[in-house]
Write a protein that holds these residues in place. Structure first.
Motif, PDB file in Angstrom:
ATOM      1  N   VAL A 278     -31.801  55.904 -36.877  1.00 24.96           N
ATOM      2  CA  VAL A 278     -32.175  54.497 -36.709  1.00 24.96           C
ATOM      3  C   VAL A 278     -32.134  54.150 -35.236  1.00 24.96           C
ATOM      4  CG1 VAL A 278     -31.609  52.123 -37.303  1.00 24.96           C
ATOM      5  CG2 VAL A 278     -31.279  53.938 -38.988  1.00 24.96           C
ATOM      6  N   SER A 279     -33.219  53.545 -34.786  1.00 26.39           N
ATOM      7  CA  SER A 279     -33.281  53.092 -33.399  1.00 26.39           C
ATOM      8  C   SER A 279     -33.498  51.585 -33.381  1.00 26.39           C
ATOM      9  CB  SER A 279     -34.417  53.799 -32.647  1.00 26.39           C
ATOM     10  OG  SER A 279     -35.670  53.485 -33.225  1.00 26.39           O
ATOM     11  N   VAL A 280     -32.866  50.909 -32.447  1.00 30.09           N
ATOM     12  CA  VAL A 280     -32.963  49.456 -32.307  1.00 30.09           C
ATOM     13  C   VAL A 280     -33.554  49.140 -30.943  1.00 30.09           C
ATOM     14  CG1 VAL A 280     -31.715  47.278 -32.317  1.00 30.09           C
ATOM     15  CG2 VAL A 280     -30.967  49.139 -33.811  1.00 30.09           C
ATOM     16  N   THR A 281     -34.641  48.380 -30.967  1.00 29.44           N
ATOM     17  CA  THR A 281     -35.319  47.973 -29.730  1.00 29.44           C
ATOM     18  C   THR A 281     -35.282  46.461 -29.633  1.00 29.44           C
ATOM     19  OG1 THR A 281     -36.792  49.881 -29.913  1.00 29.44           O
ATOM     20  CG2 THR A 281     -37.443  48.130 -28.404  1.00 29.44           C
TER      21      THR A 281
ATOM     22  N   LEU B 145     -34.993  34.260 -27.894  1.00 31.19           N
ATOM     23  CA  LEU B 145     -36.308  34.856 -28.127  1.00 31.19           C
ATOM     24  C   LEU B 145     -36.247  36.373 -28.087  1.00 31.19           C
ATOM     25  CD1 LEU B 145     -38.647  32.451 -26.110  1.00 31.19           C
ATOM     26  CD2 LEU B 145     -38.007  32.383 -28.527  1.00 31.19           C
ATOM     27  N   ASN B 146     -35.126  36.919 -28.453  1.00 31.63           N
ATOM     28  CA  ASN B 146     -34.983  38.375 -28.513  1.00 31.63           C
ATOM     29  C   ASN B 146     -35.465  38.876 -29.872  1.00 31.63           C
ATOM     30  OD1 ASN B 146     -33.855  38.455 -25.951  1.00 31.63           O
ATOM     31  ND2 ASN B 146     -31.774  38.197 -26.732  1.00 31.63           N
ATOM     32  N   GLU B 147     -36.525  39.639 -29.852  1.00 28.86           N
ATOM     33  CA  GLU B 147     -37.037  40.245 -31.079  1.00 28.86           C
ATOM     34  C   GLU B 147     -36.410  41.621 -31.263  1.00 28.86           C
ATOM     35  OE1 GLU B 147     -41.200  41.962 -33.031  1.00 28.86           O
ATOM     36  OE2 GLU B 147     -41.208  40.884 -31.124  1.00 28.86           O
ATOM     37  N   ARG B 148     -35.715  41.795 -32.346  1.00 26.60           N
ATOM     38  CA  ARG B 148     -35.067  43.067 -32.643  1.00 26.60           C
ATOM     39  C   ARG B 148     -35.951  43.868 -33.595  1.00 26.60           C
ATOM     40  NH1 ARG B 148     -31.696  39.039 -31.956  1.00 26.60           N
ATOM     41  NH2 ARG B 148     -29.761  39.330 -30.777  1.00 26.60           N
ATOM     42  N   PHE B 149     -36.261  45.061 -33.172  1.00 24.98           N
ATOM     43  CA  PHE B 149     -37.093  45.952 -33.984  1.00 24.98           C
ATOM     44  C   PHE B 149     -36.263  47.164 -34.383  1.00 24.98           C
ATOM     45  CE2 PHE B 149     -40.231  49.502 -34.232  1.00 24.98           C
ATOM     46  CZ  PHE B 149     -40.836  49.079 -35.410  1.00 24.98           C
ATOM     47  N   ILE B 150     -35.996  47.282 -35.668  1.00 28.00           N
ATOM     48  CA  ILE B 150     -35.207  48.384 -36.218  1.00 28.00           C
ATOM     49  C   ILE B 150     -36.167  49.342 -36.907  1.00 28.00           C
ATOM     50  CG2 ILE B 150     -33.334  49.024 -37.775  1.00 28.00           C
ATOM     51  CD1 ILE B 150     -32.192  46.247 -37.431  1.00 28.00           C
ATOM     52  N   SER B 151     -36.185  50.569 -36.447  1.00 28.59           N
ATOM     53  CA  SER B 151     -37.113  51.556 -36.997  1.00 28.59           C
ATOM     54  C   SER B 151     -36.368  52.843 -37.299  1.00 28.59           C
ATOM     55  CB  SER B 151     -38.259  51.839 -36.021  1.00 28.59           C
ATOM     56  OG  SER B 151     -37.751  52.360 -34.800  1.00 28.59           O
ATOM     57  N   GLU B 152     -36.890  53.574 -38.258  1.00 29.09           N
ATOM     58  CA  GLU B 152     -36.361  54.881 -38.613  1.00 29.09           C
ATOM     59  C   GLU B 152     -37.289  55.963 -38.081  1.00 29.09           C
ATOM     60  OE1 GLU B 152     -33.903  54.094 -42.781  1.00 29.09           O
ATOM     61  OE2 GLU B 152     -35.846  55.107 -42.802  1.00 29.09           O
ATOM     62  N   ASN B 153     -36.693  56.973 -37.482  1.00 32.93           N
ATOM     63  CA  ASN B 153     -37.443  58.103 -36.960  1.00 32.93           C
ATOM     64  C   ASN B 153     -36.864  59.391 -37.537  1.00 32.93           C
ATOM     65  OD1 ASN B 153     -39.031  56.477 -35.068  1.00 32.93           O
ATOM     66  ND2 ASN B 153     -37.108  56.251 -33.955  1.00 32.93           N
ATOM     67  N   PRO B 154     -37.702  60.415 -37.730  1.00 32.67           N
ATOM     68  CA  PRO B 154     -37.165  61.681 -38.249  1.00 32.67           C
ATOM     69  C   PRO B 154     -36.101  62.251 -37.321  1.00 32.67           C
ATOM     70  CG  PRO B 154     -39.559  61.654 -38.374  1.00 32.67           C
ATOM     71  CD  PRO B 154     -39.167  60.451 -37.575  1.00 32.67           C
ATOM     72  N   ALA B 155     -34.979  62.627 -37.887  1.00 35.04           N
ATOM     73  CA  ALA B 155     -33.891  63.182 -37.078  1.00 35.04           C
ATOM     74  C   ALA B 155     -34.243  64.559 -36.531  1.00 35.04           C
ATOM     75  CB  ALA B 155     -32.609  63.255 -37.909  1.00 35.04           C
ATOM     76  N   ASN B 156     -35.102  65.308 -37.213  1.00 34.24           N
ATOM     77  CA  ASN B 156     -35.488  66.645 -36.786  1.00 34.24           C
ATOM     78  C   ASN B 156     -36.987  66.814 -36.968  1.00 34.24           C
ATOM     79  OD1 ASN B 156     -32.780  68.086 -36.345  1.00 34.24           O
ATOM     80  ND2 ASN B 156     -32.534  67.220 -38.385  1.00 34.24           N
ATOM     81  N   THR B 157     -37.586  67.546 -36.043  1.00 29.87           N
ATOM     82  CA  THR B 157     -38.986  67.907 -36.170  1.00 29.87           C
ATOM     83  C   THR B 157     -39.096  69.338 -36.671  1.00 29.87           C
ATOM     84  OG1 THR B 157     -39.103  68.654 -33.873  1.00 29.87           O
ATOM     85  CG2 THR B 157     -39.601  66.322 -34.308  1.00 29.87           C
ATOM     86  N   LEU B 158     -40.307  69.759 -36.969  1.00 23.12           N
ATOM     87  CA  LEU B 158     -40.514  71.114 -37.475  1.00 23.12           C
ATOM     88  C   LEU B 158     -40.137  72.160 -36.427  1.00 23.12           C
ATOM     89  CD1 LEU B 158     -41.525  72.863 -39.802  1.00 23.12           C
ATOM     90  CD2 LEU B 158     -43.838  72.676 -38.849  1.00 23.12           C
ATOM     91  N   VAL B 159     -40.408  71.862 -35.169  1.00 20.67           N
ATOM     92  CA  VAL B 159     -40.059  72.810 -34.102  1.00 20.67           C
ATOM     93  C   VAL B 159     -38.550  72.979 -34.008  1.00 20.67           C
ATOM     94  CG1 VAL B 159     -40.203  73.236 -31.627  1.00 20.67           C
ATOM     95  CG2 VAL B 159     -42.163  72.267 -32.845  1.00 20.67           C
ATOM     96  N   ILE B 160     -37.822  71.877 -34.077  1.00 21.99           N
ATOM     97  CA  ILE B 160     -36.360  71.956 -34.016  1.00 21.99           C
ATOM     98  C   ILE B 160     -35.813  72.689 -35.234  1.00 21.99           C
ATOM     99  CG2 ILE B 160     -34.253  70.568 -33.985  1.00 21.99           C
ATOM    100  CD1 ILE B 160     -35.760  68.451 -32.441  1.00 21.99           C
ATOM    101  N   LEU B 161     -36.410  72.441 -36.408  1.00 21.80           N
ATOM    102  CA  LEU B 161     -35.950  73.118 -37.615  1.00 21.80           C
ATOM    103  C   LEU B 161     -36.124  74.632 -37.507  1.00 21.80           C
ATOM    104  CD1 LEU B 161     -34.921  72.862 -40.549  1.00 21.80           C
ATOM    105  CD2 LEU B 161     -37.319  72.708 -41.256  1.00 21.80           C
TER     106      LEU B 161
END
Length: 645
Positions: free
Chosen positions: A77-80, A504-520
């Motif tokens: 989870v990343s918060v922007t 006026l702070n917009e918080r954007f919470i997004s999920e990103n894959p923890a691992n990519t195929l290359v890392i795997l």
């Protein structure tokens, strides 16, 4: 003989005749050191240690690779946080009292008579000299037939004897009548237990008695049950006239420091809350925004509640309900609405957050709801609440033959009422019981939305208007609305509401894959190299030997057995007995040679002949084959001289 044949015809590698020889060949030629040490080590103890070490390394590899695969489908989870001009949300406002009681008297007169009669019978309630804001006609009216069918009951004691409100007669409540989840709380006097009984219209023995430890809850629930029956029979146009207009509800309006009016509000009719009004609905294609935080730059409205015209049995609190939502979302006032007090200034500060979740295989959310087998009845963007309500409404139509009043109508359905659907109440309560217990299947079908917007609200309340400003403020508001209200305003009829962004702070919470195929793949390679000194080529070798070659050996052995069985069957089949010439021409199975590998020429000559078999005769040689024929058309002179001698 078998050992001699194997030494004469050595077959190794992927073409080995047995699995054990294939495994031995693999261990001697593989790049994984542990397997080779198992074969070449001398001594049983050392070989056993290498077997344990190799198996432990394989187990660790499998465990670590399983952990890597599980982590591959996890998300971080990343918060922007961004500071920018934010769009203002839609704000829907409803009066807690859905309809003006003065306009609803003619529709609710019979129900009010029955309710007041229940209060008088059970609690000795009488208007007397108490404060009366309205009156109904005759209290001694017998009411309609429907009120007689579903009366209020007073449970006298735990012998399951109840008193009928309408007739005053006592009835015996059978054991099967009590609702199985109804918890009767004894507060010291069993006379406090009040409820009502619902029975199946098609089977009078199927009943459920709903009891309440509080008489207030029992009377309100019973009243709402009949109230929905009545409202389902009133046309929508009539109900909109019976509810509050924008001029009735809104006294003053400001947004972003500028004045606004009813033209900035959009009306929609809610079945349980009457006419509601949405600010900044976006229906005209324009969505307002704000570039400054703080209460002075949000929405400020003063609402006229008109407490004196409230229904005393339907609602027991005074004020308004609001909900902050996106323009494409349906406002579920009854579920997540925030109540606003009268004679108070309510400030609601907002923090805006946008969330985005990963869909399958990372989570079980849906993008648009198109993959959910439930029809969206609300004509708004998908949400979990919309799915649950739509699913229940569909089940209501399928099971009870009509739709529940508090939710939108499906195509071709009509709202339930006791005239057309006398069994709907019993059916509704049974169905709602299954829904709450998650036995209807809606909770299993419906999923969360992958993307959604959320406004976190912080509410604060202050006394309004103040004592020193109450007089002149009420005079001014009465002057502004005096021609329509025709009476002096009371501060208990007013509510001040402010909705604004705290920042006026917009918080954007997004999920990103923890691992990519290359890392795997890199992690897999690290584990294989660490525990087995193995590479990708080694993995391919393992697949080839343990799967392809092993399978081919097993299949070849099975094919040879099947072929041998088929030949034996043909030989033992019915027919004329073989002739002597046939015996000479056909082969013989030598019982001494049990190996299925073909012998060489020399070893075949050493095999003993079967008994009762004629000796093979050698044909005379063909001397023409002894002649030497040159492969060339011309012969060299020096070789010609030698050939003559």
């Amino acid at each position: 003989i078998t050992a001699r044949l194997k030494r004469t015809l050595p077959v190794r590698g992927p073409q080995a005749p047995t699995l054990s020889e294939l495994m031995r060949w693999y261990c001697l030629n593989t790049n994984t050191h542990g397997c080779r040490r198992i074969v070449v080590s001398r001594g049983r103890l050392r070989r056993l240690l290498w077997i344990l070490l190799t198996l432990s390394a394989v187990g660790l590899i499998l465990w670590q690779c399983a952990e890597l695969l599980m982590n591959y489908y996890s998300a971080s989870v990343s918060v922007t946080v961004q500071f920018q001009k934010l769009p203002f949300p839609a704000v829907t406002i409803c009066n807690i009292n859905p309809y003006k009681y003065s306009a609803m008297k003619e529709y609710l007169s019979e129900l009010d008579k029955e309710t007041k009669k229940a209060l008088e019978t059970f609690y000795g309630f009488s208007e007397g000299k108490s404060k009366v804001r309205r009156s109904v006609d005759d209290w001694n009216s017998t009411g309609s037939d429907f009120f007689q069918q579903i009366p209020l009951l007073k449970v006298e004691d735990f012998s399951r004897t109840a008193t009928d409100l309408h007739s005053g007669q006592k009835r015996k409540i059978e054991g099967s009548v009590f609702h199985k989840d109804s918890s009767i709380v004894n507060s010291g006097d069993s006379n406090d237990i009040i409820g009502f009984q619902l029975c199946d219209a098609n089977n009078s023995s199927e009943c459920a008695l709903y009891t309440f430890s509080s008489g207030v809850n029992a009377i309100q629930e019973w009243y709402k049950l009949h109230y929905m029956n009545i409202m389902a029979q009133i046309p929508l146009e009539t109900k909109e006239k019976l509810s509050y207009s924008a001029d009735d509800l809104l006294l003053t309006c400001f947004f972003d420091g500028l004045s606004c009016d009813k033209r900035h509000f959009t009306r929609f009719h809610h079945p349980l809350h009457g006419n509601c009004y949405t600010f900044n609905s976006g229906e005209n294609g324009t969505i307002l925004s704000t570039s400054t935080g703080g209460s002075e730059y949000g929405l400020q409205v003063v609402l006229y509640i008109d407490e004196a015209d409230y229904n005393p049995f339907l609602v027991t609190s005074t004020g308004a309900k609001i909900i902050v939502h996106d323009q494409n979302e349906y406002p579920f006032i009854e579920d997540i609405g925030t109540e606003i007090e009268t004679a108070a200034a309510t400030s609601i500060g907002m923090h805006f957050t946008r969330s985005r979740k990963l869909s399958k295989p990372y989570s079980d959310c849906t993008e648009t709801g198109a993959d959910i087998p439930v029809e969206n009845l609300y004509n708004k963007s998908y949400s979990l609440q919309i799915c649950l309500h739509s699913c229940f409404q569909k089940a209501m139509v399928d099971s009870c033959g009509c739709a529940q009043y508090a939710q939108p109508l499906p195509a071709g359905a009509e709202y339930c009422n006791y005239k057309r659907n006398p069994n709907w109440m019993y059916c509704y309560y049974r169905l709602h019981e299954k829904f709450v217990k998650e036995q209807l299947g809606c909770q299993q079908i419906c999923k969360d939305a992958c993307s959604f917007k959320e406004w976190a609200l912080t509410t604060s309340i202050a006394q309004w208007p103040s004592t020193v400003s109450e007089d002149w403020m009420l005079r001014v508001l009465s002057w502004d609305k005096g021609q329509k209200l025709n009476k002096k305003l009371n501060k208990t009829d007013l509510a001040n509401l402010m909705v604004f962004y705290k920042d006026l702070n917009e918080r954007f919470i997004s999920e990103n894959p923890a691992n990519t195929l290359v890392i795997l793949l890199s992690n897999f390679g690290g584990q294989l190299g660490l525990w087995m000194s193995c590479s990708v080529v080694c993995v391919i070798e393992i697949v080839e030997v343990f799967f392809i070659d092993s399978l081919s050996i097993v299949m070849r052995r099975q094919w040879q057995k099947a072929k041998k069985w088929w030949n034996n069957r043909k030989r033992a089949g019915p027919g004329k007995p073989p002739q002597a010439s046939d015996v000479e021409r056909q082969g013989h199975d030598n019982p001494v040679c049990i190996d299925e590998d073909l012998p060489t020429f020399n070893t075949a000559l050493r095999l003993p002949l079967p008994q009762d078999s004629p000796l093979p005769r050698t044909p005379p040689p063909n001397y023409s084959t002894l002649r030497l024929e040159t492969a060339f058309t011309e012969q060299l002179p020096d070789t010609l001289e030698l050939s003559r001698h």
